[in-house]
Write a protein that holds these residues in place. Structure first.
Motif, PDB file in Angstrom:
ATOM      1  N   TYR A  10       0.829  -1.196   0.000  1.00  0.00           N
ATOM      2  CA  TYR A  10       0.000   0.000   0.000  1.00  0.00           C
ATOM      3  C   TYR A  10       0.869   1.253   0.000  1.00  0.00           C
ATOM      4  N   PRO A  11       0.303   2.388  -0.406  1.00  0.00           N
ATOM      5  CA  PRO A  11       1.081   3.630  -0.480  1.00  0.00           C
ATOM      6  C   PRO A  11       1.760   4.022   0.840  1.00  0.00           C
ATOM      7  N   ASP A  12       1.194   3.612   1.970  1.00  0.00           N
ATOM      8  CA  ASP A  12       1.794   3.955   3.256  1.00  0.00           C
ATOM      9  C   ASP A  12       2.935   3.012   3.640  1.00  0.00           C
ATOM     10  N   GLY A  13       3.304   2.103   2.726  1.00  0.00           N
ATOM     11  CA  GLY A  13       4.428   1.199   2.974  1.00  0.00           C
ATOM     12  C   GLY A  13       4.041  -0.094   3.658  1.00  0.00           C
ATOM     13  N   THR A  14       2.764  -0.293   3.951  1.00  0.00           N
ATOM     14  CA  THR A  14       2.339  -1.517   4.623  1.00  0.00           C
ATOM     15  C   THR A  14       2.022  -2.610   3.617  1.00  0.00           C
ATOM     16  N   PHE A  15       2.037  -3.820   4.110  1.00  0.00           N
ATOM     17  CA  PHE A  15       1.687  -5.001   3.326  1.00  0.00           C
ATOM     18  C   PHE A  15       0.700  -5.777   4.179  1.00  0.00           C
ATOM     19  N   LYS A  16      -0.469  -6.079   3.655  1.00  0.00           N
ATOM     20  CA  LYS A  16      -1.536  -6.684   4.451  1.00  0.00           C
ATOM     21  C   LYS A  16      -1.916  -8.052   3.886  1.00  0.00           C
ATOM     22  N   PRO A  17      -1.097  -9.071   4.144  1.00  0.00           N
ATOM     23  CA  PRO A  17      -1.334 -10.385   3.534  1.00  0.00           C
ATOM     24  C   PRO A  17      -2.620 -11.072   3.983  1.00  0.00           C
ATOM     25  N   ASN A  18      -3.174 -10.680   5.116  1.00  0.00           N
ATOM     26  CA  ASN A  18      -4.386 -11.327   5.605  1.00  0.00           C
ATOM     27  C   ASN A  18      -5.658 -10.569   5.237  1.00  0.00           C
ATOM     28  N   ASP A  19      -5.532  -9.432   4.567  1.00  0.00           N
ATOM     29  CA  ASP A  19      -6.709  -8.674   4.147  1.00  0.00           C
ATOM     30  C   ASP A  19      -7.357  -9.332   2.935  1.00  0.00           C
ATOM     31  N   ARG A  20      -8.609  -9.006   2.730  1.00  0.00           N
ATOM     32  CA  ARG A  20      -9.323  -9.470   1.542  1.00  0.00           C
ATOM     33  C   ARG A  20      -8.789  -8.716   0.332  1.00  0.00           C
ATOM     34  N   VAL A  21      -8.988  -9.283  -0.842  1.00  0.00           N
ATOM     35  CA  VAL A  21      -8.515  -8.677  -2.088  1.00  0.00           C
ATOM     36  C   VAL A  21      -9.722  -8.173  -2.873  1.00  0.00           C
ATOM     37  N   SER A  22      -9.644  -6.934  -3.312  1.00  0.00           N
ATOM     38  CA  SER A  22     -10.748  -6.377  -4.102  1.00  0.00           C
ATOM     39  C   SER A  22     -10.606  -6.804  -5.559  1.00  0.00           C
ATOM     40  N   ARG A  23     -11.669  -6.587  -6.305  1.00  0.00           N
ATOM     41  CA  ARG A  23     -11.655  -6.910  -7.733  1.00  0.00           C
ATOM     42  C   ARG A  23     -10.614  -6.064  -8.460  1.00  0.00           C
ATOM     43  N   ALA A  24     -10.494  -4.801  -8.087  1.00  0.00           N
ATOM     44  CA  ALA A  24      -9.502  -3.922  -8.719  1.00  0.00           C
ATOM     45  C   ALA A  24      -8.088  -4.381  -8.372  1.00  0.00           C
ATOM     46  N   GLU A  25      -7.847  -4.734  -7.119  1.00  0.00           N
ATOM     47  CA  GLU A  25      -6.517  -5.193  -6.712  1.00  0.00           C
ATOM     48  C   GLU A  25      -6.124  -6.453  -7.471  1.00  0.00           C
ATOM     49  N   PHE A  26      -7.052  -7.385  -7.624  1.00  0.00           N
ATOM     50  CA  PHE A  26      -6.725  -8.615  -8.337  1.00  0.00           C
ATOM     51  C   PHE A  26      -6.438  -8.337  -9.803  1.00  0.00           C
ATOM     52  N   ALA A  27      -7.213  -7.439 -10.400  1.00  0.00           N
ATOM     53  CA  ALA A  27      -6.965  -7.074 -11.798  1.00  0.00           C
ATOM     54  C   ALA A  27      -5.558  -6.514 -11.963  1.00  0.00           C
ATOM     55  N   VAL A  28      -5.137  -5.680 -11.026  1.00  0.00           N
ATOM     56  CA  VAL A  28      -3.789  -5.106 -11.086  1.00  0.00           C
ATOM     57  C   VAL A  28      -2.738  -6.205 -10.961  1.00  0.00           C
ATOM     58  N   MET A  29      -2.904  -7.109  -9.994  1.00  0.00           N
ATOM     59  CA  MET A  29      -1.934  -8.195  -9.815  1.00  0.00           C
ATOM     60  C   MET A  29      -1.852  -9.070 -11.067  1.00  0.00           C
ATOM     61  N   LEU A  30      -3.005  -9.404 -11.642  1.00  0.00           N
ATOM     62  CA  LEU A  30      -3.032 -10.258 -12.815  1.00  0.00           C
ATOM     63  C   LEU A  30      -2.353  -9.575 -14.004  1.00  0.00           C
ATOM     64  N   MET A  31      -2.609  -8.307 -14.193  1.00  0.00           N
ATOM     65  CA  MET A  31      -1.991  -7.595 -15.315  1.00  0.00           C
ATOM     66  C   MET A  31      -0.488  -7.407 -15.097  1.00  0.00           C
ATOM     67  N   TYR A  32      -0.062  -7.227 -13.851  1.00  0.00           N
ATOM     68  CA  TYR A  32       1.389  -7.174 -13.574  1.00  0.00           C
ATOM     69  C   TYR A  32       2.049  -8.488 -13.966  1.00  0.00           C
ATOM     70  N   MET A  33       1.346  -9.607 -13.717  1.00  0.00           N
ATOM     71  CA  MET A  33       1.901 -10.912 -14.078  1.00  0.00           C
ATOM     72  C   MET A  33       1.953 -11.097 -15.585  1.00  0.00           C
ATOM     73  N   LEU A  34       0.914 -10.657 -16.283  1.00  0.00           N
ATOM     74  CA  LEU A  34       0.815 -10.871 -17.727  1.00  0.00           C
ATOM     75  C   LEU A  34       1.652  -9.890 -18.543  1.00  0.00           C
ATOM     76  N   LYS A  35       1.908  -8.719 -17.975  1.00  0.00           N
ATOM     77  CA  LYS A  35       2.699  -7.694 -18.645  1.00  0.00           C
ATOM     78  C   LYS A  35       2.211  -7.383 -20.068  1.00  0.00           C
ATOM     79  N   PRO A  36       0.943  -7.002 -20.220  1.00  0.00           N
ATOM     80  CA  PRO A  36       0.450  -6.681 -21.569  1.00  0.00           C
ATOM     81  C   PRO A  36       1.153  -5.444 -22.116  1.00  0.00           C
ATOM     82  N   GLN A  37       1.271  -5.379 -23.413  1.00  0.00           N
ATOM     83  CA  GLN A  37       1.980  -4.286 -24.067  1.00  0.00           C
ATOM     84  C   GLN A  37       1.031  -3.199 -24.575  1.00  0.00           C
TER      85      GLN A  37
END
Length: 103
Positions: A10-37
């Motif tokens: 998160y922008p404040d430097g925290t990492f929250k591994p036990n938090d739920r994941v939103s639809r937007a967050e998952f989309a970002v993670m998936l696109m980071y993995m796929l690296k579309p051009q």
């Protein structure tokens, strides 16, 4: 995933591994993995204004790639918790043809 910059925290430097994941967050993670051009497509989802600036490009790329199509009412619901079923559908749509084979 952190070492590969798929999850950056998160922008404040925290990492929250036990938090739920939103639809937007998952989309970002998936696109980071796929690296579309691509920059993605213009978003026509009814709640585009609710998608944070940090996620808009990833959502646009996922829509362009056919990974995200939104709900029947035309919304994306970026802040809603993503379900396992929704994750599975997005991942399946992201996989190249022929990668899901039995046996």
């Amino acid at each position: 995933m952190s070492n590969s910059s798929i999850v950056t925290g998160y922008p404040d430097g925290t990492f929250k591994p036990n938090d739920r994941v939103s639809r937007a967050e998952f989309a970002v993670m998936l696109m980071y993995m796929l690296k579309p051009q691509t920059e993605g497509t213009a978003l026509t989802l009814t709640d585009t204004s609710k998608i944070g600036a940090w996620a808009k490009k990833a959502v646009a790329q996922a829509v362009q790639a056919g990974i995200i199509s939104g709900y029947p009412d035309g919304s994306f619901r970026p802040d809603a918790d993503i379900t396992r079923a929704e994750m599975a559908v997005m991942i399946a749509r992201a996989l190249p043809e022929g990668r899901l084979q039995s046996g």
